[in-house]
Design a protein around this motif. Structure first.
Motif, PDB file in Angstrom:
ATOM      1  N   GLU A 150       0.811  -1.185  -0.013  1.00  0.00           N
ATOM      2  CA  GLU A 150       0.191  -0.061   0.149  1.00  0.00           C
ATOM      3  C   GLU A 150       0.866   1.369  -0.106  1.00  0.00           C
ATOM      4  O   GLU A 150       1.944   1.226   0.513  1.00  0.00           O
ATOM      5  N   ASN A 151       0.277   2.244  -0.519  1.00  0.00           N
ATOM      6  CA  ASN A 151       1.199   3.586  -0.600  1.00  0.00           C
ATOM      7  C   ASN A 151       0.710   4.569   0.630  1.00  0.00           C
ATOM      8  O   ASN A 151       1.420   5.597   0.745  1.00  0.00           O
ATOM      9  N   GLU A 152      -0.142   4.517   1.319  1.00  0.00           N
ATOM     10  CA  GLU A 152      -0.635   5.175   2.796  1.00  0.00           C
ATOM     11  C   GLU A 152      -1.310   4.299   3.629  1.00  0.00           C
ATOM     12  O   GLU A 152      -1.938   3.079   3.196  1.00  0.00           O
ATOM     13  N   PRO A 153      -1.294   4.790   4.739  1.00  0.00           N
ATOM     14  CA  PRO A 153      -1.821   3.804   5.949  1.00  0.00           C
ATOM     15  C   PRO A 153      -3.190   3.744   5.881  1.00  0.00           C
ATOM     16  O   PRO A 153      -3.850   4.898   5.312  1.00  0.00           O
ATOM     17  N   PRO A 154      -4.036   2.732   6.163  1.00  0.00           N
ATOM     18  CA  PRO A 154      -5.677   2.999   6.182  1.00  0.00           C
ATOM     19  C   PRO A 154      -6.143   3.692   7.114  1.00  0.00           C
ATOM     20  O   PRO A 154      -5.693   3.805   8.262  1.00  0.00           O
ATOM     21  N   SER A 155      -7.151   4.477   6.790  1.00  0.00           N
ATOM     22  CA  SER A 155      -7.835   5.320   8.117  1.00  0.00           C
ATOM     23  C   SER A 155      -9.111   4.811   8.427  1.00  0.00           C
ATOM     24  O   SER A 155      -9.687   5.336   9.490  1.00  0.00           O
TER      25      SER A 155
END
Length: 211
Positions: A150-155
């Motif tokens: 993934e390119n960004e953490p899950p929110s």
């Protein structure tokens, strides 16, 4: 499947905080909110829990783990800092920063950068995280919940539960807390050195936020 708690982001329920901390004390790995994004955390002394985080994140030995602290009173136990560095830290904490510092012998060697013997430390500006740390009475070993590929953490905590629920013991829903990781500043040489621009402002260090 992990447990799932909704904890109020401004007024954390004491009962749920106590239950979450008990999970950590018993060797659990938790997902919890911070002032930057969701993070994985466990007890510093628990190697098995740390190994589970390494597996979830697929980390290598060069990864900088972070000790997430309730306040700077814990700093001298785990890191070597002089008065100048301490004043700088005091001026920007709590906040969305991770500081790379020389570790003391109180920090387990397995958590350190293998060549530099350094550790990341931070004090988050998040009511849930601070309540957890105050009740735990010691820093949590932690890292950003950045999933492999993934390119960004899950929110979204519900997505987190659906994705890695079987791999952790607790997911705390503390609402949306962003997807930008912390700003990382290396203080091992005394003068601040920017390692990663993140959600923490750069101006307190004399840098432009346009970097």
């Amino acid at each position: 499947m992990s447990q799932f708690f909704y904890i109020h982001p401004d007024n954390p329920q004491v009962r749920l905080i106590n239950q979450a901390v008990e999970i950590v004390r018993k060797g659990g790995v938790i997902v919890y909110p911070t002032d930057s994004c969701y993070a994985l955390g466990c007890r510093l002394s628990d190697k098995k829990a740390m190994d589970r985080i390494i597996t979830i994140r697929q980390l290598d030995l060069r990864h900088h783990f972070t000790l997430v602290c309730h306040n700077l009173s814990e700093l001298g136990t785990y890191a070597r800092v002089d008065n100048t560095v301490y004043r700088l830290l005091k001026s920007v904490t709590p906040g969305a920063y991770t500081f790379i510092l020389q570790a003391t012998k109180e920090v387990p060697r397995r958590t350190l950068h293998p060549k530099r013997q350094t550790i990341g430390l931070r004090v988050p500006d998040n009511a849930i995280a601070l309540a957890l740390l105050e009740e735990l009475g010691e820093p949590m070993l932690s890292c950003t919940l950045m999933l492999p590929g993934e390119n960004e953490p899950p929110s979204d905590p519900y997505d987190i539960r659906d994705t890695i629920g079987p791999q952790v013991d607790l997911v705390i829903d503390g609402g949306y807390c962003g997807v930008d990781p912390t700003t990382v500043v290396d203080l091992t040489s005394g003068a601040p050195e920017l390692v990663r621009k993140g959600s923490g402002a750069l101006k307190p260090f004399g840098w432009s936020d346009e970097i």
